[in-house]
Design a protein around this motif. Structure first.
Motif, mmCIF file in Angstrom:
data_model
loop_
_atom_site.group_PDB
_atom_site.id
_atom_site.type_symbol
_atom_site.label_atom_id
_atom_site.label_comp_id
_atom_site.label_asym_id
_atom_site.label_seq_id
_atom_site.Cartn_x
_atom_site.Cartn_y
_atom_site.Cartn_z
ATOM 1 N N ALA A 67 0.829 -1.215 0.000
ATOM 2 C CA ALA A 67 0.000 0.000 0.000
ATOM 3 C C ALA A 67 0.866 1.269 0.000
ATOM 4 C CB ALA A 67 -0.930 -0.018 1.211
ATOM 5 N N ARG A 68 2.186 1.090 -0.209
ATOM 6 C CA ARG A 68 3.167 2.197 -0.251
ATOM 7 C C ARG A 68 3.130 3.050 1.019
ATOM 8 N NH1 ARG A 68 1.381 1.669 -5.541
ATOM 9 N NH2 ARG A 68 -0.329 3.116 -5.261
ATOM 10 N N GLN A 69 2.959 2.387 2.158
ATOM 11 C CA GLN A 69 2.929 3.080 3.450
ATOM 12 C C GLN A 69 4.282 2.954 4.152
ATOM 13 O OE1 GLN A 69 0.212 4.800 4.784
ATOM 14 N NE2 GLN A 69 -0.470 4.514 2.669
ATOM 15 N N PRO A 70 4.608 3.880 5.067
ATOM 16 C CA PRO A 70 5.865 3.760 5.824
ATOM 17 C C PRO A 70 5.761 2.715 6.948
ATOM 18 C CG PRO A 70 4.702 5.761 6.447
ATOM 19 C CD PRO A 70 3.909 5.137 5.332
ATOM 20 N N LEU A 71 6.910 2.248 7.413
ATOM 21 C CA LEU A 71 6.937 1.250 8.504
ATOM 22 C C LEU A 71 6.390 1.810 9.818
ATOM 23 C CD1 LEU A 71 10.349 -0.661 8.162
ATOM 24 C CD2 LEU A 71 8.039 -1.567 7.846
ATOM 25 N N THR A 72 6.269 3.126 9.911
ATOM 26 C CA THR A 72 5.709 3.721 11.130
ATOM 27 C C THR A 72 4.267 3.250 11.359
ATOM 28 O OG1 THR A 72 5.215 5.621 9.754
ATOM 29 C CG2 THR A 72 7.067 5.860 11.261
ATOM 30 N N THR A 73 3.613 2.749 10.308
ATOM 31 C CA THR A 73 2.228 2.282 10.468
ATOM 32 C C THR A 73 2.171 0.832 10.961
ATOM 33 O OG1 THR A 73 2.071 1.539 8.187
ATOM 34 C CG2 THR A 73 1.401 3.801 8.596
ATOM 35 N N PHE A 74 3.340 0.194 11.119
ATOM 36 C CA PHE A 74 3.367 -1.202 11.586
ATOM 37 C C PHE A 74 2.997 -1.253 13.079
ATOM 38 C CE2 PHE A 74 6.051 -4.633 13.525
ATOM 39 C CZ PHE A 74 5.306 -5.699 13.029
ATOM 40 N N GLN A 75 1.965 -2.033 13.382
ATOM 41 C CA GLN A 75 1.523 -2.198 14.778
ATOM 42 C C GLN A 75 2.250 -3.398 15.354
ATOM 43 O OE1 GLN A 75 -1.078 -0.280 16.113
ATOM 44 N NE2 GLN A 75 -1.201 0.863 14.190
ATOM 45 N N ASN A 76 3.104 -3.193 16.339
ATOM 46 C CA ASN A 76 3.790 -4.372 16.877
ATOM 47 C C ASN A 76 3.378 -4.623 18.313
ATOM 48 O OD1 ASN A 76 6.173 -3.861 18.882
ATOM 49 N ND2 ASN A 76 6.095 -2.074 17.550
ATOM 50 N N ALA A 77 3.622 -5.864 18.729
ATOM 51 C CA ALA A 77 3.166 -6.255 20.061
ATOM 52 C C ALA A 77 4.233 -5.952 21.115
ATOM 53 C CB ALA A 77 2.835 -7.746 20.048
ATOM 54 N N GLY A 78 5.090 -4.997 20.845
ATOM 55 C CA GLY A 78 6.091 -4.584 21.833
ATOM 56 C C GLY A 78 7.415 -5.306 21.716
ATOM 57 N N HIS A 79 7.578 -6.153 20.701
ATOM 58 C CA HIS A 79 8.849 -6.891 20.585
ATOM 59 C C HIS A 79 9.811 -6.230 19.595
ATOM 60 C CE1 HIS A 79 6.277 -8.342 17.402
ATOM 61 N NE2 HIS A 79 7.308 -8.881 16.802
ATOM 62 N N VAL A 80 9.442 -5.068 19.068
ATOM 63 C CA VAL A 80 10.365 -4.303 18.227
ATOM 64 C C VAL A 80 10.261 -2.825 18.610
ATOM 65 C CG1 VAL A 80 10.305 -5.820 16.187
ATOM 66 C CG2 VAL A 80 8.634 -3.985 16.394
ATOM 67 N N LYS A 81 11.362 -2.098 18.340
ATOM 68 C CA LYS A 81 11.274 -0.644 18.558
ATOM 69 C C LYS A 81 11.544 0.076 17.237
ATOM 70 C CE LYS A 81 16.033 -0.290 20.102
ATOM 71 N NZ LYS A 81 16.970 -0.218 21.152
ATOM 72 N N TRP A 82 10.995 1.266 17.129
ATOM 73 C CA TRP A 82 11.152 2.083 15.920
ATOM 74 C C TRP A 82 12.186 3.159 16.193
ATOM 75 C CZ3 TRP A 82 10.671 2.279 10.965
ATOM 76 C CH2 TRP A 82 10.656 3.508 10.293
ATOM 77 N N ILE A 83 13.193 3.284 15.317
ATOM 78 C CA ILE A 83 14.193 4.349 15.484
ATOM 79 C C ILE A 83 14.083 5.274 14.268
ATOM 80 C CG2 ILE A 83 16.600 4.881 15.996
ATOM 81 C CD1 ILE A 83 16.969 1.970 16.854
ATOM 82 N N GLU A 84 13.521 6.421 14.515
ATOM 83 C CA GLU A 84 13.228 7.393 13.446
ATOM 84 C C GLU A 84 14.528 7.853 12.768
ATOM 85 O OE1 GLU A 84 10.104 8.338 12.712
ATOM 86 O OE2 GLU A 84 10.627 9.895 11.253
ATOM 87 N N GLY A 85 14.508 7.825 11.440
ATOM 88 C CA GLY A 85 15.618 8.397 10.665
ATOM 89 C C GLY A 85 16.913 7.603 10.703
ATOM 90 N N ALA A 86 16.883 6.395 11.309
ATOM 91 C CA ALA A 86 18.146 5.647 11.472
ATOM 92 C C ALA A 86 18.225 4.480 10.501
ATOM 93 C CB ALA A 86 18.250 5.106 12.889
#
Ligand code: NDP
Ligand code: AKG
Length: 345
Positions: free
Chosen positions: A168-187
């Protein structure tokens, strides 16, 4: 296939399917004059998958008035090959499997693997790694990196959800995770993954810098192979190659994309072979051929390095030099045999 490589500066993000279709058709209105089943055969790459290939194939067919194997990555009901979407990621994992085996590092079971990207190459590399028992500790996109926080890593279920997000050409920021991953912006992931055994850049060019290469070494990384084209900067390659020479059996071993990611173009070749024969091979037939191709790519680079590059006792052969020289020798020999060059006497 054929030696050409091109693209467009059209950004599909934020565009509707109709806009993308119109762009693809307009692009092919000109490109069809320069391609053909026996000249150059385009395929997918960054931002171009099955949907775009479909639009371009339809436009080619109308303009040329022929149905022929002129684009690869086609849909299965109109000339595509099983395993072509998976081929680059799977092939990369098969290639690195030979690096592990040759260097005595065993199988994928229990290995921590850092991946970048979350598109075609990264998705299928991640799925194959998980199937073979490795732990995938990161993915990324142009907005940042997803890094696993627990021991279990990114799961197959996560990858399936990410596939839908990227379709759907969406960014990974829309990924809903169950707390087992963290998002690092711009890295990018390389300096954030903790201890890691294998790093596979699978996003874009120049995505591993000198500092990141040094960080990977410090994190214990022993294998780096490019899924992306020219994923590592020249400075990063220098870090890996110097380490290979200095640390010998304990070194990091680096494989360039021209060998490690050739599974995609190779299965494009298999798609063309099936088109020419009007045949469809089964999934396992194509997968077995892909495995053979990746094994040959590995041993060809390895043995060519052993033949042409001086090495000290205990040094792993340079897959960079071996793969470059193997490619050169093949072309030079064919040119010689066809009379394009010859020695004086
Ligand atoms: N597809 C194939 O068969 C083959 C591909 N390759 C190479 O593999 C790499 C990935 O291709 P593929 O998976 O097909 O492409 P995709 O378009 O499917 O995925 C590209 C991925 O890289 C990310 N990305 C793109 N540009 C940047 C950037 N400037 N910085 C950080 N991340 C970025 C994208 O993020 P976002 O979603 O945010 O755009 C996406 O996650 C490329 O280098 C390609 O040339 C090599 C051989 C064959
Ligand atoms: O499938 C192909 O022909 C090309 C795949 C690709 O993008 C590449 O090898 O860089």
């Amino acid at each position: 296939m054929g030696g050409g490589k091109g693209g467009a500066d059209f950004d599909p993000k934020g565009k509707s399917d109709a806009e993308i279709r119109r762009f693809c058709c307009a692009f092919m209105a000109e490109l069809h004059k320069h391609i053909g089943a026996d000249t150059d055969v385009p395929a997918g790459d960054i931002g171009v998958g099955g949907r775009e290939i479909g639009y371009m194939f339809g436009a080619y067919r109308k303009a040329a008035g022929r149905f022929e194997g002129v684009l690869t990555g086609k849909g299965l009901s109109w000339g595509g090959s099983l395993i072509r979407p998976e081929a680059t990621g799977y092939g990369l994992v098969y290639y690195v499997g030979h690096m592990l085996e040759f260097s005595g590092a065993g199988s994928y079971a229990g290995k921590r693997v850092a991946l970048s990207g979350s598109g075609n190459v990264a998705q299928y590399a991640a799925l194959k790694l998980i199937e073979l028992g490795a732990t995938v500790v990161s993915l990324s996109d142009s907005k940042g990196a997803l890094v696993a926080t627990g021991e279990s890593g990114i799961t197959g279920e996560d990858i399936n959800a990410i596939m839908a997000i990227k379709a759907a050409r969406q960014p990974l920021t829309t990924f809903q995770n169950a707390g087992h991953v963290k998002w690092i912006e711009g890295a990018r992931p390389w300096l954030h993954v903790g201890k890691v055994d294998i790093a596979l850049p699978c996003a874009t060019q120049n995505e591993v810098s000198k500092e990141e290469a040094e960080g990977l070494l410090a994190a214990g990384c022993k294998f780096v192979a490019e899924g992306s084209n020219m994923g590592c900067t020249l400075e990063a390659i220098e870090v890996f190659e110097n380490n290979r020479k200095e640390k010998k059996g304990e070194a990091v071993w680096y494989a360039p994309g021209k060998a490690a990611n050739c599974g995609g173009v190779a299965v494009s070749g298999l798609e063309m072979a099936q088109n020419s024969q009007r045949l469809n091979w089964t999934q396992s037939e194509v997968d077995e051929k892909l495995k053979d191709i990746m094994k040959n790519a590995f041993f060809n680079g390895l043995n060519t390095a052993k033949t042409y590059v001086e090495a000290t006792e205990g040094e792993l052969p340079s897959l960079v030099a071996g793969s470059n020289i193997a490619g050169f020798v093949k072309v030079a020999q064919a040119m010689h045999d066809q009379g394009d060059w010859w020695s004086k006497n």
